[in-house]
Design an enzyme around this catalytic site. Structure first.
Site, mmCIF file in Angstrom:
data_model
loop_
_atom_site.group_PDB
_atom_site.id
_atom_site.type_symbol
_atom_site.label_atom_id
_atom_site.label_comp_id
_atom_site.label_asym_id
_atom_site.label_seq_id
_atom_site.Cartn_x
_atom_site.Cartn_y
_atom_site.Cartn_z
ATOM 1 N N HIS A 135 0.947 -1.258 0.088
ATOM 2 C CA HIS A 135 0.074 0.131 -0.122
ATOM 3 C C HIS A 135 0.967 1.083 0.076
ATOM 4 C CE1 HIS A 135 -2.933 -2.715 2.128
ATOM 5 N NE2 HIS A 135 -3.449 -2.599 0.721
ATOM 6 N N LYS A 144 -16.773 -7.789 7.918
ATOM 7 C CA LYS A 144 -15.199 -8.490 7.870
ATOM 8 C C LYS A 144 -14.895 -8.496 9.127
ATOM 9 C CE LYS A 144 -12.981 -8.000 3.469
ATOM 10 N NZ LYS A 144 -11.875 -7.378 2.914
ATOM 11 N N ARG A 164 -1.654 -6.501 -7.938
ATOM 12 C CA ARG A 164 -0.436 -7.329 -7.889
ATOM 13 C C ARG A 164 -0.155 -8.525 -8.878
ATOM 14 N NH1 ARG A 164 -2.572 -8.585 -2.039
ATOM 15 N NH2 ARG A 164 -4.198 -8.858 -3.481
ATOM 16 N N SER A 191 -2.804 -8.237 2.992
ATOM 17 C CA SER A 191 -3.005 -7.862 4.433
ATOM 18 C C SER A 191 -3.590 -9.375 4.877
ATOM 19 C CB SER A 191 -4.232 -6.804 4.320
ATOM 20 O OG SER A 191 -3.829 -5.454 3.937
HETATM 21 O O1 PNS Z 1 -8.932 -3.377 0.024
HETATM 22 P P1 PNS Z 1 -10.151 -3.961 -0.421
HETATM 23 O O2 PNS Z 1 -10.915 -4.614 0.404
HETATM 24 O O3 PNS Z 1 -9.820 -4.750 -1.967
HETATM 25 O O4 PNS Z 1 -11.137 -2.719 -1.009
HETATM 26 C C1 PNS Z 1 -12.233 -2.984 -1.561
HETATM 27 C C2 PNS Z 1 -12.932 -1.422 -1.799
HETATM 28 C C3 PNS Z 1 -13.108 -0.657 -0.479
HETATM 29 C C4 PNS Z 1 -12.357 -0.717 -3.059
HETATM 30 C C5 PNS Z 1 -14.622 -2.014 -2.173
HETATM 31 O O5 PNS Z 1 -15.140 -2.757 -1.687
HETATM 32 C C6 PNS Z 1 -15.394 -0.657 -2.364
HETATM 33 O O6 PNS Z 1 -15.253 0.346 -2.795
HETATM 34 N N1 PNS Z 1 -16.438 -0.669 -1.366
HETATM 35 C C7 PNS Z 1 -17.206 0.480 -1.167
HETATM 36 C C8 PNS Z 1 -18.783 0.001 -1.631
HETATM 37 C C9 PNS Z 1 -18.953 0.151 -3.033
HETATM 38 O O7 PNS Z 1 -18.748 1.186 -3.503
HETATM 39 N N2 PNS Z 1 -19.195 -0.970 -3.903
HETATM 40 C C10 PNS Z 1 -19.430 -0.941 -5.203
HETATM 41 C C11 PNS Z 1 -18.102 -0.998 -6.156
HETATM 42 S S1 PNS Z 1 -17.436 -2.770 -5.470
#
Ligand code: PNS
Length: 161
Positions: free
Chosen positions: A17, A41, A90, A128
């Site tokens: 990150h 989570k 990645r 993570s």
């Molecule tokens: O680090 P992560 O868990 O892979 O991040 C995922 C994230 C936070 C980018 C994604 O889950 C997100 O944007 N969630 C907010 C809800 C949302 O907007 N959902 C629609 C697109 S998935």
């Protein structure tokens, strides 16, 4: 002024990150790290703790802000008047998930642009989830997370083991 949002769970914030943040601020003027408040989570750190830890790691970067968010990412982008989302990639295994998020966000907010930065070879295996598991069982993750994160992880894990 170019502003971008770097969203994620960041539980915990890793060197992968950090690499994405350092490279992003070469191409945008200001970056907001948006830490998802994901109640479903099971997490190591609360979203507020994650914000505090990331702020400490990035204290020498005045152009980086850190805050929590809940709800849709596109709403956060609208509220912050930004149309650039940064995500790290990645390996091929990340692609399908990132592609689906990209397409959905684009449908919800058509002028939103997602910029993908490929992880360098040193960071392409850092996750993570894996870092948490290795740390929990006493493995060495010192070269995969910033020192501040390592200290905080040790404290939390020692309370649970
Ligand atoms: O680090 P992560 O868990 O892979 O991040 C995922 C994230 C936070 C980018 C994604 O889950 C997100 O944007 N969630 C907010 C809800 C949302 O907007 N959902 C629609 C697109 S998935």
């Amino acid at each position: 002024m170019k502003t971008a949002v770097y969203p994620g769970s960041f539980d915990p914030f890793t060197n992968g990150h950090l690499d994405i943040v350092e490279r992003s601020i070469r191409v945008v003027d200001s970056l907001t790290i948006a830490v998802l408040k994901n109640t479903s989570k099971k997490s190591l750190f609360s979203p507020e703790e994650r914000v505090e830890i990331i702020q400490e790691v990035l204290k020498d970067y005045p152009q980086v802000k850190v805050q929590t968010f809940e709800g849709l990412l596109v709403d956060f982008c609208r509220a912050h008047n930004t149309r650039i989302v940064i995500r790290g990639l990645r390996a091929v295994s990340d692609f399908d998930y990132e592609h689906a998020i990209f397409l959905m966000n684009r449908k919800l907010l058509p002028d939103l642009e997602t910029m993908f930065l490929m992880a360098g070879s040193d960071n392409s295996f850092i996750s993570s989830t894996i870092v948490k598991e290795v740390a929990y069982f006493g493995g060495n993750i010192a070269d995969q997370v910033p020192a501040i994160v390592l200290e905080r992880m040790k404290k939390v894990i020692s309370k649970h083991v």
